[in-house]
Motif scaffolding. Structure first.
Motif: not given
Length: 124
Positions: A44-46, A89-94, A111-112, A115-119
């Protein structure tokens, strides 16, 4: 409505550092709070870190002491300095805006879905 765009992700070895940037299309000075969140595959997004318009910060326990969130209202940008990175810590960050209550953990963050996020990928 102010748009937020993330950048700065990449591949780094464990123990390394990265700085993420969240650039706004307009002024961020009146946004109640801006947060960095992340989502790893199958998880899940955190919420990772958040900062209010008054500079109050909040961090997930897993990143306290390693990550620092800051905002530069003159540049309309919020940063996430990430040190001592770990493979987990590996994830897509938004980045996205939140209410102050959501940012400080007294309300559940919403959270919306866009969003593109950054890997961010941390190798062991």
């Amino acid at each position: 409505q102010v748009q937020l765009v993330e950048s700065g992700g990449g591949l780094v070895q464990a123990g390394g550092s990265l700085r993420l940037s969240c650039a706004a299309s307009g002024s961020i000075s009146s946004i109640s709070a801006i947060a960095w969140s992340r989502q790893a595959p199958g998880k899940q997004r955190e919420l990772v870190a958040a900062i209010t318009m008054y500079g109050r910060t909040n961090y997930a326990d897993s990143v306290k002491g390693r990550f620092t969130i800051s905002r530069d209202n003159a540049k309309n940008t919020v940063y996430l300095q990430m040190n001592s990175l770990k493979p987990e810590d590996t994830a897509v960050y938004y980045c996205n805006s939140l209410t102050a209550a959501q940012a400080m953990g007294t309300a559940r963050p919403i959270f919306p879905s866009w969003g593109q996020g950054t890997q961010v990928t941390v190798s062991s």
